[in-house]
Design a protein around this motif. Sequence first.
Motif, mmCIF file in Angstrom:
data_model
loop_
_atom_site.group_PDB
_atom_site.id
_atom_site.type_symbol
_atom_site.label_atom_id
_atom_site.label_comp_id
_atom_site.label_asym_id
_atom_site.label_seq_id
_atom_site.Cartn_x
_atom_site.Cartn_y
_atom_site.Cartn_z
ATOM 1 N N ASN A 1 2.026 -6.962 5.136
ATOM 2 C CA ASN A 1 0.989 -6.679 4.149
ATOM 3 C C ASN A 1 -0.334 -6.315 4.810
ATOM 4 O O ASN A 1 -1.084 -5.476 4.293
ATOM 5 N N ARG B 1 -0.557 -4.682 7.649
ATOM 6 C CA ARG B 1 -0.371 -3.304 8.097
ATOM 7 C C ARG B 1 -0.536 -2.327 6.925
ATOM 8 O O ARG B 1 -1.146 -1.257 7.072
ATOM 9 N N LYS B 2 0.007 -2.682 5.794
ATOM 10 C CA LYS B 2 -0.161 -1.825 4.618
ATOM 11 C C LYS B 2 -1.634 -1.705 4.243
ATOM 12 O O LYS B 2 -2.122 -0.616 3.894
ATOM 13 N N HIS C 1 -3.505 0.571 6.604
ATOM 14 C CA HIS C 1 -3.187 1.970 6.310
ATOM 15 C C HIS C 1 -4.005 2.477 5.134
ATOM 16 O O HIS C 1 -4.504 3.617 5.154
ATOM 17 N N ARG C 2 -4.162 1.635 4.109
ATOM 18 C CA ARG C 2 -4.941 2.057 2.943
ATOM 19 C C ARG C 2 -6.416 2.216 3.299
ATOM 20 O O ARG C 2 -7.094 3.101 2.781
ATOM 21 N N PHE D 1 -3.445 -5.629 -0.683
ATOM 22 C CA PHE D 1 -2.520 -6.043 0.374
ATOM 23 C C PHE D 1 -3.138 -7.111 1.280
ATOM 24 O O PHE D 1 -2.428 -8.027 1.726
ATOM 25 N N GLY E 1 3.555 3.467 0.714
ATOM 26 C CA GLY E 1 3.124 2.097 0.936
ATOM 27 C C GLY E 1 2.515 1.410 -0.261
ATOM 28 O O GLY E 1 2.010 0.303 -0.154
ATOM 29 N N ARG E 2 2.537 2.031 -1.431
ATOM 30 C CA ARG E 2 1.954 1.394 -2.604
ATOM 31 C C ARG E 2 2.844 0.239 -3.069
ATOM 32 O O ARG E 2 4.057 0.264 -2.880
#
Length: 336
Positions: A26, A28-29, A32-33, A45, A184-185
Amino acid sequence: MKMKRGESGSWSSRRAPTEPRSVLLNIRKADHRVQSGDDDLACYFYRRALQFAGDGALPQEEAAELRRAQAALAEAAGRAHSRRVARLTERGLPPQQWSPRLRESLELAAAPRPYHDHDPARTYAQDPTHHFYPGLPRIQFYDPARFDWVQALESATAAIREELVGLLAKSRDSLRPFVRNADGRPMGVGKALVDGQNWGVLALCEQGWADSAYVRQCPLTWDTLLRHAPVPRVPGWGPSAVFSLLKAGAHIGAHTGMYNTRLICHLPLIVPPGCRFRVGDEVREWEEGKLMIFDDTIEHEAWNDGPEDRVVLIFDIWRPELTDQEKLELTMLFSD
């Protein structure tokens, strides 16, 4: 037909796993966002990572990443809050004019902590992926009888089904996946359905943007929704109205929706035997022409164990607990 968790025929034995409860995944997600400029989803996340970490001891790598995530959450939440304040102010709604619940919702969104504290006595809480609005009751299924517009909509079922059949005859090959690969959503939906055709839609309108070709082919459906249902008219947010087809044998995994300021409605149009729908700890079967109204920010999932495809009309409405002032504020907050 209604069933509670654990009763005969309930969902428990066939439940799909929810989104992985991994702290590092989470984080990492979220990272990314942040890199893509989506601070709102980054906060979601980061908060999930903090929730999953809990108070227990963590491996050294996770503990270090969690400390970094706490700082990153504070920064992302601050940036997102500043943008919300600026947007509302530019649209004529400065902070001194906010209603109490709007103010609290924005303060909760800006707080560098998990969304809200879950009541351990409640197995299924409201858990919106994008924005939590406080003070709204936790109701899994709403009684359609409390809404004075439902009878007019249900009475149009046969005519709406006729338009659906005509649309499918011309456009069945145009069905597109309800769940797209969303980079990744948060979905929580079984990966087998992502970019697949087991769960497909023909969308009259999505996030406030109508498809004129489909609307022209289903004028009564569109007119009935706009005349009777309290659909949110917010560009980039609502309404959404789609014919949703779930193939025979398909299962939609457990997931939650984005905003608890709206409710989701299902008007069942084609329903073979063996089609079930769970919200929280209650399972119901769709019945043709009988509207279902539910809070999609409470975990839900669906099965079609029947021999044929199931089709329902899905659309969203404002929560009845919201005042006109709050609806106006939310329109200013969420519209593009």
